[in-house]
Design a protein around this motif. Sequence first.
Motif, PDB file in Angstrom:
ATOM      1  N   LEU A 112     -62.092  49.161 -50.515  1.00 46.76           N
ATOM      2  CA  LEU A 112     -62.777  49.558 -51.766  1.00 46.76           C
ATOM      3  C   LEU A 112     -61.997  50.928 -52.558  1.00 46.76           C
ATOM      4  CD1 LEU A 112     -65.217  49.802 -53.692  1.00 46.76           C
ATOM      5  CD2 LEU A 112     -66.347  51.172 -51.561  1.00 46.76           C
ATOM      6  N   ILE A 113     -61.279  51.544 -51.586  1.00 48.12           N
ATOM      7  CA  ILE A 113     -60.292  52.649 -52.111  1.00 48.12           C
ATOM      8  C   ILE A 113     -59.304  51.997 -53.120  1.00 48.12           C
ATOM      9  CG2 ILE A 113     -58.721  54.243 -51.627  1.00 48.12           C
ATOM     10  CD1 ILE A 113     -59.970  54.699 -48.890  1.00 48.12           C
ATOM     11  N   LYS A 114     -58.775  50.650 -52.500  1.00 51.73           N
ATOM     12  CA  LYS A 114     -57.784  50.309 -53.426  1.00 51.73           C
ATOM     13  C   LYS A 114     -58.426  49.925 -54.879  1.00 51.73           C
ATOM     14  CE  LYS A 114     -54.243  46.771 -53.279  1.00 51.73           C
ATOM     15  NZ  LYS A 114     -53.665  45.372 -52.470  1.00 51.73           N
ATOM     16  N   ALA A 115     -59.441  49.161 -54.613  1.00 52.22           N
ATOM     17  CA  ALA A 115     -59.987  48.449 -56.034  1.00 52.22           C
ATOM     18  C   ALA A 115     -60.344  49.664 -56.975  1.00 52.22           C
ATOM     19  CB  ALA A 115     -61.313  47.874 -55.407  1.00 52.22           C
ATOM     20  N   LEU A 116     -61.182  50.645 -56.384  1.00 49.99           N
ATOM     21  CA  LEU A 116     -61.556  51.693 -57.183  1.00 49.99           C
ATOM     22  C   LEU A 116     -60.287  52.322 -57.798  1.00 49.99           C
ATOM     23  CD1 LEU A 116     -64.383  53.321 -55.056  1.00 49.99           C
ATOM     24  CD2 LEU A 116     -64.648  52.213 -57.380  1.00 49.99           C
ATOM     25  N   ALA A 117     -59.217  52.961 -57.171  1.00 48.76           N
ATOM     26  CA  ALA A 117     -58.250  53.482 -57.711  1.00 48.76           C
ATOM     27  C   ALA A 117     -57.343  52.531 -58.680  1.00 48.76           C
ATOM     28  CB  ALA A 117     -57.090  53.623 -56.491  1.00 48.76           C
ATOM     29  N   GLN A 155     -56.848  58.638 -47.369  1.00 52.62           N
ATOM     30  CA  GLN A 155     -56.298  57.533 -48.028  1.00 52.62           C
ATOM     31  C   GLN A 155     -56.963  57.721 -49.607  1.00 52.62           C
ATOM     32  OE1 GLN A 155     -58.054  54.183 -45.960  1.00 52.62           O
ATOM     33  NE2 GLN A 155     -57.105  54.834 -44.214  1.00 52.62           N
ATOM     34  N   VAL A 156     -58.156  58.316 -49.695  1.00 49.74           N
ATOM     35  CA  VAL A 156     -58.598  58.443 -51.081  1.00 49.74           C
ATOM     36  C   VAL A 156     -57.763  59.334 -51.989  1.00 49.74           C
ATOM     37  CG1 VAL A 156     -60.664  59.566 -52.203  1.00 49.74           C
ATOM     38  CG2 VAL A 156     -60.991  58.124 -50.223  1.00 49.74           C
ATOM     39  N   ARG A 157     -57.536  60.464 -51.088  1.00 49.11           N
ATOM     40  CA  ARG A 157     -56.512  61.452 -51.926  1.00 49.11           C
ATOM     41  C   ARG A 157     -55.167  60.651 -52.329  1.00 49.11           C
ATOM     42  NH1 ARG A 157     -58.442  65.521 -47.472  1.00 49.11           N
ATOM     43  NH2 ARG A 157     -59.780  66.774 -48.587  1.00 49.11           N
ATOM     44  N   ASP A 158     -54.711  60.145 -51.216  1.00 50.39           N
ATOM     45  CA  ASP A 158     -53.435  59.301 -51.718  1.00 50.39           C
ATOM     46  C   ASP A 158     -53.505  58.512 -52.836  1.00 50.39           C
ATOM     47  OD1 ASP A 158     -52.146  60.890 -49.651  1.00 50.39           O
ATOM     48  OD2 ASP A 158     -51.873  59.263 -48.198  1.00 50.39           O
ATOM     49  N   ALA A 159     -54.673  57.933 -53.034  1.00 52.28           N
ATOM     50  CA  ALA A 159     -55.039  56.891 -54.069  1.00 52.28           C
ATOM     51  C   ALA A 159     -55.018  57.428 -55.322  1.00 52.28           C
ATOM     52  CB  ALA A 159     -56.108  55.945 -53.634  1.00 52.28           C
ATOM     53  N   GLY A 160     -55.165  58.742 -55.502  1.00 50.57           N
ATOM     54  CA  GLY A 160     -55.454  59.425 -56.547  1.00 50.57           C
ATOM     55  C   GLY A 160     -56.770  59.668 -56.938  1.00 50.57           C
ATOM     56  N   ILE A 161     -57.823  59.277 -56.238  1.00 55.72           N
ATOM     57  CA  ILE A 161     -59.293  59.226 -56.467  1.00 55.72           C
ATOM     58  C   ILE A 161     -59.555  60.918 -56.065  1.00 55.72           C
ATOM     59  CG2 ILE A 161     -61.313  58.631 -55.661  1.00 55.72           C
ATOM     60  CD1 ILE A 161     -60.259  55.897 -54.981  1.00 55.72           C
TER      61      ILE A 161
END
Length: 226
Positions: A112-117, A155-161
């Motif tokens: 989900l993190i990947k898809a949202l990012a 992971q969320v932070r690294d994804a730029g979210i």
Amino acid sequence: MTERGLPVAHAALTEISETIEKACRIADRKASDIALVAVSKTRSSEEIRPLLEGGHRLFGENRVQEAAEKWPALRAEYPEVELHMVGQLQSNKAAEAVALFDYIHSVDRPSLIKALASEMKRQDRHIPCFVQVNIGEEPQKGGCDIKAVPDVLAQVRDAGIPVAGLMAVPPDDANPVPYFALLARLARDGGVAGLSMGMSGDYPQAIKLGATHIRVGTALFGRRDP
């Protein structure tokens, strides 16, 4: 005026606002720091409209499809509405969620993190997200494991979210206070300030333990028809 009329909506909103203020006084907090998210899942536009007419602007939905059916028209009339996704979100709904919502409260897994990012970058809409924690370790509920919170936040932070904070739903029929306290500690340890916790039956306790966003449905709209 009927049960769903404007005066009743005003009365419910006023009562909840007074309860928020009382809880904040006890906790030495400011009521203006508490975001009241009116959870309007399964509610029709006609049921929602009295709250909009009464000046409320923060609403939460559980399903992308349901929100997409009713909120575009309402937001055309009330463009200042802030819409929160408070239910479980499937990765294949990320594009619609990013386009429709202003906050997402249920980020809990890498896919989900990947898809949202990816969608936030594509749409150029960087929406604050809460990491949902399975605070009661219940298999039927969403949320990441308690021990995984630091990794998921990273992971969320690294994804730029943008990280809004942590979210959780305590087990039904249990004293919510220990779970709220645990979520608050996890947030402090993770360096996040936002706490999405507390619903119709327990939001005063959540506020006393640091909630910044409370998700209230039944107390505002009344019980749903069977």
